[in-house]
Design a protein around this motif. Structure first.
Motif, short mmCIF file in Angstrom:
data_model
loop_
_atom_site.label_atom_id
_atom_site.label_comp_id
_atom_site.label_asym_id
_atom_site.label_seq_id
_atom_site.Cartn_x
_atom_site.Cartn_y
_atom_site.Cartn_z
N PRO A 290 -3.13 30.74 3.22
CA PRO A 290 -4.40 31.42 3.01
C PRO A 290 -4.94 31.38 1.58
N ARG A 291 -4.09 31.22 0.58
CA ARG A 291 -4.55 31.26 -0.82
C ARG A 291 -4.61 29.85 -1.40
N ALA A 292 -5.35 29.73 -2.51
CA ALA A 292 -5.53 28.41 -3.11
C ALA A 292 -5.86 28.55 -4.59
N VAL A 293 -5.88 27.40 -5.25
CA VAL A 293 -6.29 27.30 -6.65
C VAL A 293 -7.36 26.22 -6.72
N ARG A 294 -8.44 26.52 -7.44
CA ARG A 294 -9.52 25.55 -7.65
C ARG A 294 -9.53 25.22 -9.14
N ILE A 295 -9.48 23.91 -9.44
CA ILE A 295 -9.41 23.46 -10.83
C ILE A 295 -10.55 22.49 -11.09
N PRO A 296 -11.47 22.81 -12.00
CA PRO A 296 -12.54 21.85 -12.30
C PRO A 296 -11.99 20.60 -12.99
N VAL A 297 -12.60 19.47 -12.67
CA VAL A 297 -12.24 18.20 -13.32
C VAL A 297 -13.20 18.01 -14.48
N THR A 298 -12.67 17.90 -15.69
CA THR A 298 -13.49 17.81 -16.90
C THR A 298 -13.71 16.39 -17.40
N ASP A 299 -13.08 15.42 -16.77
CA ASP A 299 -13.23 14.02 -17.17
C ASP A 299 -14.65 13.55 -16.80
N PRO A 300 -15.48 13.16 -17.78
CA PRO A 300 -16.85 12.75 -17.46
C PRO A 300 -16.93 11.45 -16.65
N ALA A 301 -15.89 10.64 -16.69
CA ALA A 301 -15.89 9.38 -15.94
C ALA A 301 -15.50 9.57 -14.48
N ASP A 302 -15.01 10.74 -14.14
CA ASP A 302 -14.54 11.02 -12.78
C ASP A 302 -15.62 11.77 -12.01
N PRO A 303 -16.08 11.25 -10.86
CA PRO A 303 -17.12 11.93 -10.10
C PRO A 303 -16.62 13.15 -9.31
#
Length: 148
Positions: A115-128
């Motif tokens: 039921p639980r999760a972790v959301r991590i933003p991707v900060t690499d500008p080359a990665d869509p």
């Protein structure tokens, strides 16, 4: 050989009820083959239960690890330098990010039975990829390992 720098390791195993269902699939196969005799019935029981167990095991074999400066989620290996600040999602927020808030470009290692999760933003500008969504039973430990 396991590296000494490993800080987090979790296997997203399937719940026990799925194993019971796999056994009942074997029973169903046995009942379908019962008119053919005892030997086909036993073959159906063993074969059906084995096949269902393999499927449950393969689905429940996803691993989440933080090792050697990388987040390893399933088949993906993402360097921690390409990730932003992780966010712990409670069950309601995790469900929202799996459904109406989700982005089709995101990488998601999700299991509906966790039921639980972790959301991590991707900060690499080359990665869509905008973010990484990872189901986990211990999100606090995962976030701690990612920010260490």
């Amino acid at each position: 050989m396991q590296q000494a720098t490993e800080t987090y390791d979790e296997r997203l195993t399937a719940p026990r009820s799925w194993w019971v269902i796999a056994f009942f699939v074997g029973i169903s196969c046995a009942l379908m083959l019962l008119p053919l005799g005892t030997l086909p019935m036993l073959g159906g029981l063993i074969g059906g239960a084995a096949l269902a167990s393999v499927l449950v095991s393969s689905y429940g074999s996803a691993r989440v690890r933080v090792v050697a400066g990388s987040l390893v989620a399933g088949q993906a290996r993402i360097p921690l330098t390409a990730l932003g600040t992780p966010e712990i999602l409670d069950p309601e927020e995790a469900r929202a990010w799996r459904t109406h808030k989700s982005d089709p470009r995101a990488f998601m290692l999700l299991r509906s039975y966790v039921p639980r999760a972790v959301r991590i933003p991707v900060t690499d500008p080359a990665d869509p990829t905008p973010y990484v969504y990872v189901s986990t039973r211990t999100p606090e430990r995962l976030v701690d390992a990612l920010t260490r």
